[in-house]
Motif scaffolding. Structure first.
Motif, PDB file in Angstrom:
ATOM      1  N   SER A  37     -16.706  13.759 128.484  1.00  7.96           N
ATOM      2  CA  SER A  37     -15.610  14.898 128.231  1.00  7.96           C
ATOM      3  C   SER A  37     -16.372  14.999 126.651  1.00  7.96           C
ATOM      4  N   GLU A  45     -18.429  17.694 130.657  1.00  2.00           N
ATOM      5  CA  GLU A  45     -17.329  18.667 130.313  1.00  2.00           C
ATOM      6  C   GLU A  45     -17.474  18.628 128.875  1.00  2.00           C
ATOM      7  N   ASN A  84     -16.460  20.314 125.675  1.00  2.00           N
ATOM      8  CA  ASN A  84     -14.929  20.030 125.566  1.00  2.00           C
ATOM      9  C   ASN A  84     -14.994  21.014 123.856  1.00  2.00           C
ATOM     10  N   CYS A 133      -6.352  18.583 138.568  1.00  3.74           N
ATOM     11  CA  CYS A 133      -6.968  17.805 137.494  1.00  3.74           C
ATOM     12  C   CYS A 133      -5.910  16.660 137.547  1.00  3.74           C
ATOM     13  N   SER A 139      -4.817  13.636 135.486  1.00  4.23           N
ATOM     14  CA  SER A 139      -5.553  13.349 134.005  1.00  4.23           C
ATOM     15  C   SER A 139      -4.794  11.985 134.089  1.00  4.23           C
ATOM     16  N   ARG A 169      -9.963  13.513 135.200  1.00  2.97           N
ATOM     17  CA  ARG A 169     -10.064  12.966 133.770  1.00  2.97           C
ATOM     18  C   ARG A 169      -9.499  11.534 133.218  1.00  2.97           C
ATOM     19  N   HIS A 211      -8.613   9.675 130.029  1.00  3.65           N
ATOM     20  CA  HIS A 211      -8.467  10.156 128.480  1.00  3.65           C
ATOM     21  C   HIS A 211      -7.510   8.514 127.739  1.00  3.65           C
ATOM     22  N   TYR A 227     -14.355  12.652 134.671  1.00  7.86           N
ATOM     23  CA  TYR A 227     -14.890  12.634 133.019  1.00  7.86           C
ATOM     24  C   TYR A 227     -14.189  11.753 132.371  1.00  7.86           C
ATOM     25  N   ASP A 285     -12.659  11.014 128.728  1.00  8.82           N
ATOM     26  CA  ASP A 285     -12.293  11.417 127.198  1.00  8.82           C
ATOM     27  C   ASP A 285     -11.503  10.363 126.492  1.00  8.82           C
TER      28      ASP A 285
END
Length: 246
Positions: A10, A42, A44, A163, A165, A184, A186, A221, A223
């Protein structure tokens, strides 16, 4: 045409990566270096500030022909407008994003963690997104009240992906509502900061490979950008997935 996995991070412009992932390269060479390792990114920065069409065109021209982008929709529409009266902003963002041309595949819309379920708002937003038909759309829900069949049905009807997440600070909804799967990552133990162990990446790779066998388009992605974990995790995952470009 078989489905393809798009795996990356990201964003790519993080000063913490300067002497690690980028080996001390000057910043103007970072995107080119990134593209030698990943097939997608991605964007951001677009979440915090609208980018110009010229900036998008520059990024388009600086990347290989088979490189692809995902774009994070601006927070003005999700965090300030809270999905209401979004059509003018969608038109503006679409016009600028045309600088990415056919390299833009997906627009991600991240909702605020404090915004709980409002099916009418979601329906209005889904209707507004039909004004941007050239790309796919995905929504990242961070409040668990959205995790239900009514929302899933609305998304499925409108061709919008959930998504998935993964983070330490909010729950993950593992619903799949379209043939697009958007992930995503994180940081599971510490949001934005923790690296994923190999065993966890192997589990994600197994899921991605399963979705590819089902002919789903997959975007993943990372993050967890602190301390450079994201590009390292992304490279490991790409090496474990069947049909990533790299």
């Amino acid at each position: 045409m078989p489905a393809r996995a798009h795996i990356g991070t990201s964003g790519w412009h993080y000063t913490a990566w300067r002497n690690g992932f980028y080996y001390g390269l000057p910043e103007q060479q970072w995107l080119g270096f990134y593209c030698r390792h990943f097939n997608s990114v991605e964007i951001n920065a677009s979440f915090y500030r609208l980018q110009s069409r010229e900036t998008y065109r520059r990024w388009h021209d600086a990347t290989p022909p088979d490189f692809r982008f995902s774009l994070k929709g601006n927070r003005y529409l999700t965090h300030y407008k809270k999905l209401l009266d979004t059509l003018p902003g969608i038109h503006l963002e679409r016009e600028r994003a045309q600088g990415l041309g056919a390299k833009l595949l997906v627009v991600l819309w991240q909702l605020p963690a404090a915004l709980d379920m409002d099916l009418a708002r979601l329906g209005e937003f889904a209707k507004a997104l039909t004004a941007w038909p050239e790309v796919r759309h995905a929504i990242e829900f961070r409040h668990p009240s959205w995790f239900n069949q009514q929302v899933a049905t609305c998304l499925h009807t409108n061709g919008i992906a959930v998504c998935q997440s993964d983070a330490a600070d909010w729950p993950m909804w593992q619903a799949i509502t379209t043939n697009l799967v958007y992930i995503r990552l994180h940081g599971h133990d510490a949001t934005y900061a923790s690296s994923y162990p190999v065993q966890a990446l192997q589990c994600w790779a197994q899921q991605v490979n399963g979705w590819l066998e089902e002919n789903k388009e997959v975007h993943v992605y990372f993050d967890n950008d602190a301390d450079g974990a994201a590009p390292l995790n992304a490279r490991t995952l790409a090496s474990l997935v069947l049909r990533s470009v790299n």
